[in-house]
Design an enzyme around this catalytic site. Structure first.
Site, PDB file in Angstrom:
ATOM      1  N   GLU A 205      -9.114 -10.435  -8.027  1.00  0.00           N
ATOM      2  CA  GLU A 205      -8.188  -9.302  -7.889  1.00  0.00           C
ATOM      3  C   GLU A 205      -7.098  -9.333  -8.956  1.00  0.00           C
ATOM      4  O   GLU A 205      -6.683  -8.291  -9.481  1.00  0.00           O
ATOM      5  CB  GLU A 205      -7.585  -9.318  -6.477  1.00  0.00           C
ATOM      6  CG  GLU A 205      -8.645  -8.962  -5.429  1.00  0.00           C
ATOM      7  CD  GLU A 205      -8.215  -9.214  -3.992  1.00  0.00           C
ATOM      8  OE1 GLU A 205      -7.046  -9.602  -3.758  1.00  0.00           O
ATOM      9  OE2 GLU A 205      -9.058  -9.044  -3.089  1.00  0.00           O
TER      10      GLU A 205
ATOM     11  N   TYR B 125     -12.271  -2.968  -3.312  1.00  0.00           N
ATOM     12  CA  TYR B 125     -12.791  -3.038  -1.944  1.00  0.00           C
ATOM     13  C   TYR B 125     -14.322  -3.106  -1.907  1.00  0.00           C
ATOM     14  O   TYR B 125     -14.933  -2.732  -0.896  1.00  0.00           O
ATOM     15  CB  TYR B 125     -12.302  -1.843  -1.131  1.00  0.00           C
ATOM     16  CG  TYR B 125     -10.854  -1.953  -0.680  1.00  0.00           C
ATOM     17  CD1 TYR B 125     -10.424  -3.019   0.129  1.00  0.00           C
ATOM     18  CD2 TYR B 125      -9.905  -0.994  -1.035  1.00  0.00           C
ATOM     19  CE1 TYR B 125      -9.109  -3.130   0.547  1.00  0.00           C
ATOM     20  CE2 TYR B 125      -8.577  -1.098  -0.613  1.00  0.00           C
ATOM     21  CZ  TYR B 125      -8.199  -2.166   0.176  1.00  0.00           C
ATOM     22  OH  TYR B 125      -6.891  -2.270   0.596  1.00  0.00           O
TER      23      TYR B 125
ATOM     24  N   LYS C 108       0.838  -1.199   0.000  1.00  0.00           N
ATOM     25  CA  LYS C 108       0.000   0.000   0.000  1.00  0.00           C
ATOM     26  C   LYS C 108       0.879   1.258   0.000  1.00  0.00           C
ATOM     27  O   LYS C 108       2.087   1.174   0.227  1.00  0.00           O
ATOM     28  CB  LYS C 108      -0.917  -0.038   1.230  1.00  0.00           C
ATOM     29  CG  LYS C 108      -1.865  -1.263   1.233  1.00  0.00           C
ATOM     30  CD  LYS C 108      -2.775  -1.286   2.458  1.00  0.00           C
ATOM     31  CE  LYS C 108      -3.654  -2.528   2.481  1.00  0.00           C
ATOM     32  NZ  LYS C 108      -4.573  -2.552   3.645  1.00  0.00           N
TER      33      LYS C 108
ATOM     34  N   ASN D 142      -1.627  -0.374   7.400  1.00  0.00           N
ATOM     35  CA  ASN D 142      -1.095  -1.721   7.650  1.00  0.00           C
ATOM     36  C   ASN D 142      -0.255  -2.282   6.509  1.00  0.00           C
ATOM     37  O   ASN D 142      -0.050  -3.488   6.396  1.00  0.00           O
ATOM     38  CB  ASN D 142      -2.203  -2.675   8.110  1.00  0.00           C
ATOM     39  CG  ASN D 142      -3.305  -2.847   7.082  1.00  0.00           C
ATOM     40  OD1 ASN D 142      -3.194  -2.342   5.964  1.00  0.00           O
ATOM     41  ND2 ASN D 142      -4.354  -3.556   7.449  1.00  0.00           N
TER      42      ASN D 142
ATOM     43  N   ARG E 103      -1.508 -14.709   3.589  1.00  0.00           N
ATOM     44  CA  ARG E 103      -2.220 -14.023   4.666  1.00  0.00           C
ATOM     45  C   ARG E 103      -1.498 -14.190   6.002  1.00  0.00           C
ATOM     46  O   ARG E 103      -1.437 -13.262   6.809  1.00  0.00           O
ATOM     47  CB  ARG E 103      -3.656 -14.560   4.786  1.00  0.00           C
ATOM     48  CG  ARG E 103      -4.528 -14.238   3.592  1.00  0.00           C
ATOM     49  CD  ARG E 103      -5.064 -12.835   3.627  1.00  0.00           C
ATOM     50  NE  ARG E 103      -6.052 -12.659   4.668  1.00  0.00           N
ATOM     51  CZ  ARG E 103      -6.816 -11.578   4.793  1.00  0.00           C
ATOM     52  NH1 ARG E 103      -6.680 -10.554   3.946  1.00  0.00           N
ATOM     53  NH2 ARG E 103      -7.680 -11.478   5.763  1.00  0.00           N
TER      54      ARG E 103
ATOM     55  N   HIS F  28      -1.527  -5.485   1.331  1.00  0.00           N
ATOM     56  CA  HIS F  28      -2.766  -6.229   1.100  1.00  0.00           C
ATOM     57  C   HIS F  28      -2.455  -7.640   0.621  1.00  0.00           C
ATOM     58  O   HIS F  28      -1.490  -7.849  -0.113  1.00  0.00           O
ATOM     59  CB  HIS F  28      -3.598  -5.530   0.020  1.00  0.00           C
ATOM     60  CG  HIS F  28      -4.656  -6.414  -0.574  1.00  0.00           C
ATOM     61  ND1 HIS F  28      -5.887  -6.570   0.004  1.00  0.00           N
ATOM     62  CD2 HIS F  28      -4.643  -7.226  -1.666  1.00  0.00           C
ATOM     63  CE1 HIS F  28      -6.602  -7.434  -0.720  1.00  0.00           C
ATOM     64  NE2 HIS F  28      -5.857  -7.842  -1.731  1.00  0.00           N
TER      65      HIS F  28
ATOM     66  N   PHE G  42     -15.446   3.363   7.242  1.00  0.00           N
ATOM     67  CA  PHE G  42     -14.080   3.735   6.854  1.00  0.00           C
ATOM     68  C   PHE G  42     -13.839   3.607   5.350  1.00  0.00           C
ATOM     69  O   PHE G  42     -12.735   3.851   4.875  1.00  0.00           O
ATOM     70  CB  PHE G  42     -13.069   2.879   7.618  1.00  0.00           C
ATOM     71  CG  PHE G  42     -13.256   1.393   7.428  1.00  0.00           C
ATOM     72  CD1 PHE G  42     -12.679   0.736   6.336  1.00  0.00           C
ATOM     73  CD2 PHE G  42     -14.005   0.649   8.335  1.00  0.00           C
ATOM     74  CE1 PHE G  42     -12.866  -0.635   6.159  1.00  0.00           C
ATOM     75  CE2 PHE G  42     -14.187  -0.731   8.157  1.00  0.00           C
ATOM     76  CZ  PHE G  42     -13.613  -1.363   7.059  1.00  0.00           C
TER      77      PHE G  42
ATOM     78  N   THR H  72      -5.377  -8.240  10.320  1.00  0.00           N
ATOM     79  CA  THR H  72      -5.772  -6.934   9.781  1.00  0.00           C
ATOM     80  C   THR H  72      -5.280  -5.809  10.697  1.00  0.00           C
ATOM     81  O   THR H  72      -4.755  -4.801  10.225  1.00  0.00           O
ATOM     82  CB  THR H  72      -7.311  -6.857   9.641  1.00  0.00           C
ATOM     83  OG1 THR H  72      -7.745  -7.971   8.845  1.00  0.00           O
ATOM     84  CG2 THR H  72      -7.739  -5.569   8.985  1.00  0.00           C
TER      85      THR H  72
ATOM     86  N   ARG I 255       2.964  -7.165   9.016  1.00  0.00           N
ATOM     87  CA  ARG I 255       2.329  -6.116   9.829  1.00  0.00           C
ATOM     88  C   ARG I 255       2.857  -6.135  11.257  1.00  0.00           C
ATOM     89  O   ARG I 255       3.009  -5.081  11.890  1.00  0.00           O
ATOM     90  CB  ARG I 255       0.807  -6.303   9.806  1.00  0.00           C
ATOM     91  CG  ARG I 255       0.197  -5.956   8.444  1.00  0.00           C
ATOM     92  CD  ARG I 255      -1.200  -6.483   8.321  1.00  0.00           C
ATOM     93  NE  ARG I 255      -1.835  -6.116   7.056  1.00  0.00           N
ATOM     94  CZ  ARG I 255      -2.939  -6.680   6.601  1.00  0.00           C
ATOM     95  NH1 ARG I 255      -3.534  -7.644   7.293  1.00  0.00           N
ATOM     96  NH2 ARG I 255      -3.454  -6.303   5.449  1.00  0.00           N
TER      97      ARG I 255
HETATM   98  P1  GTP Z   1      -6.410  -6.267   3.141  1.00  0.00           P
HETATM   99  O1  GTP Z   1      -5.386  -7.326   2.930  1.00  0.00           O
HETATM  100  O2  GTP Z   1      -5.877  -4.868   2.964  1.00  0.00           O
HETATM  101  O3  GTP Z   1      -7.667  -6.511   2.322  1.00  0.00           O
HETATM  102  O4  GTP Z   1      -6.808  -6.332   4.677  1.00  0.00           O
HETATM  103  P2  GTP Z   1      -7.703  -7.440   5.397  1.00  0.00           P
HETATM  104  O5  GTP Z   1      -8.234  -8.432   4.403  1.00  0.00           O
HETATM  105  O6  GTP Z   1      -6.905  -7.944   6.531  1.00  0.00           O
HETATM  106  O7  GTP Z   1      -8.907  -6.554   5.945  1.00  0.00           O
HETATM  107  P3  GTP Z   1     -10.261  -6.121   5.196  1.00  0.00           P
HETATM  108  O8  GTP Z   1     -10.278  -6.618   3.796  1.00  0.00           O
HETATM  109  O9  GTP Z   1     -11.379  -6.464   6.089  1.00  0.00           O
HETATM  110  O10 GTP Z   1     -10.107  -4.547   5.201  1.00  0.00           O
HETATM  111  C1  GTP Z   1      -9.347  -3.891   4.187  1.00  0.00           C
HETATM  112  C2  GTP Z   1      -8.566  -2.753   4.829  1.00  0.00           C
HETATM  113  O11 GTP Z   1      -9.470  -1.800   5.359  1.00  0.00           O
HETATM  114  C3  GTP Z   1      -7.728  -3.200   6.032  1.00  0.00           C
HETATM  115  O12 GTP Z   1      -6.457  -3.684   5.644  1.00  0.00           O
HETATM  116  C4  GTP Z   1      -7.620  -1.915   6.824  1.00  0.00           C
HETATM  117  O13 GTP Z   1      -6.576  -1.091   6.323  1.00  0.00           O
HETATM  118  C5  GTP Z   1      -8.941  -1.237   6.535  1.00  0.00           C
HETATM  119  N1  GTP Z   1      -9.878  -1.500   7.646  1.00  0.00           N
HETATM  120  C6  GTP Z   1     -10.526  -2.669   7.914  1.00  0.00           C
HETATM  121  N2  GTP Z   1     -11.305  -2.536   8.985  1.00  0.00           N
HETATM  122  C7  GTP Z   1     -11.138  -1.263   9.419  1.00  0.00           C
HETATM  123  C8  GTP Z   1     -11.701  -0.509  10.484  1.00  0.00           C
HETATM  124  O14 GTP Z   1     -12.489  -1.005  11.304  1.00  0.00           O
HETATM  125  N3  GTP Z   1     -11.286   0.812  10.579  1.00  0.00           N
HETATM  126  C9  GTP Z   1     -10.420   1.362   9.710  1.00  0.00           C
HETATM  127  N4  GTP Z   1     -10.046   2.641   9.851  1.00  0.00           N
HETATM  128  N5  GTP Z   1      -9.875   0.683   8.687  1.00  0.00           N
HETATM  129  C10 GTP Z   1     -10.241  -0.610   8.546  1.00  0.00           C
HETATM  130 MG    MG Z   2      -9.180  -7.908   2.647  1.00  0.00          MG
END
Ligand code: GTP
Ligand code: MG
Length: 149
Positions: free
Chosen positions: A126, A49, A9, A112, A85, A115, A57, A91, A102
């Protein structure tokens, strides 16, 4: 063979973590099949997304990931989606173990660093979304006999 979409990112690119993240996947034994730097459009990020549309958010997330370049890659190998992962961590970086990307480099949820696709189905979606077919390179790594039994 299984493939996953991994993307550093804008925070990770800005902090100079692209090389380290590539290196972790290389050293693990996975094969790089696509790689590029990109400034993503809002349209692309809303699609990427889409599962999170409606979350409070969401707009901030799309704005942040579009605020600077992302490093896009596709990695291939046995169980690479799930292992990728685990290499990323949770996350929430504060819940991520040291040794994960992370867990080693991040603190806040919205910064973080990297992705990774969360399922084989997401990975296929994707990879199609971020890469053209002719950007995916089929090649044979000569070290395979040392990585797979
Ligand atoms: P990715 O690998 O980036 O997709 O992350 P993930 O799969 O672990 O999490 P998810 O797909 O649920 O969310 C995508 C991104 O949104 C996360 O990596 C975070 O940066 C952001 N995010 C998720 N939940 C929250 C939240 O509750 N608050 C905020 N501010 N950001 C969030
Ligand atoms: Mg995700």
């Amino acid at each position: 063979n299984e493939r996953t979409y991994i993307m550093v990112k804008p925070d990770g690119v800005d902090r100079g973590l692209v090389g380290d993240i590539i290196s972790r996947f290389e050293k693990r034994g996975y094969k790089l099949v696509a790689l590029k730097l990109k400034l993503a459009s809002e349209e692309l990020l809303r699609e990427h997304y889409a599962d999170l549309a409606g979350k409070p958010f969401f707009n901030g997330l799309v704005a942040f990931i579009g605020s600077g370049p992302v490093a896009c890659m596709v990695w291939e190998g046995k169980d690479v989606v799930k292992t990728g992962r685990r290499m990323l961590g949770e996350t929430d970086p504060l819940k991520s173990l040291p040794g994960s990307i992370r867990g080693d480099y991040a603190i806040d949820l919205g910064r973080n660093v990297c992705h990774g696709s969360d399922s084989v189905e997401s990975a296929n979606k994707e990879i199609k979304l971020w890469f053209n077919e002719d950007e995916l390179v089929n090649w044979n790594a000569s070290l395979y006999k040392s990585i797979y039994e």
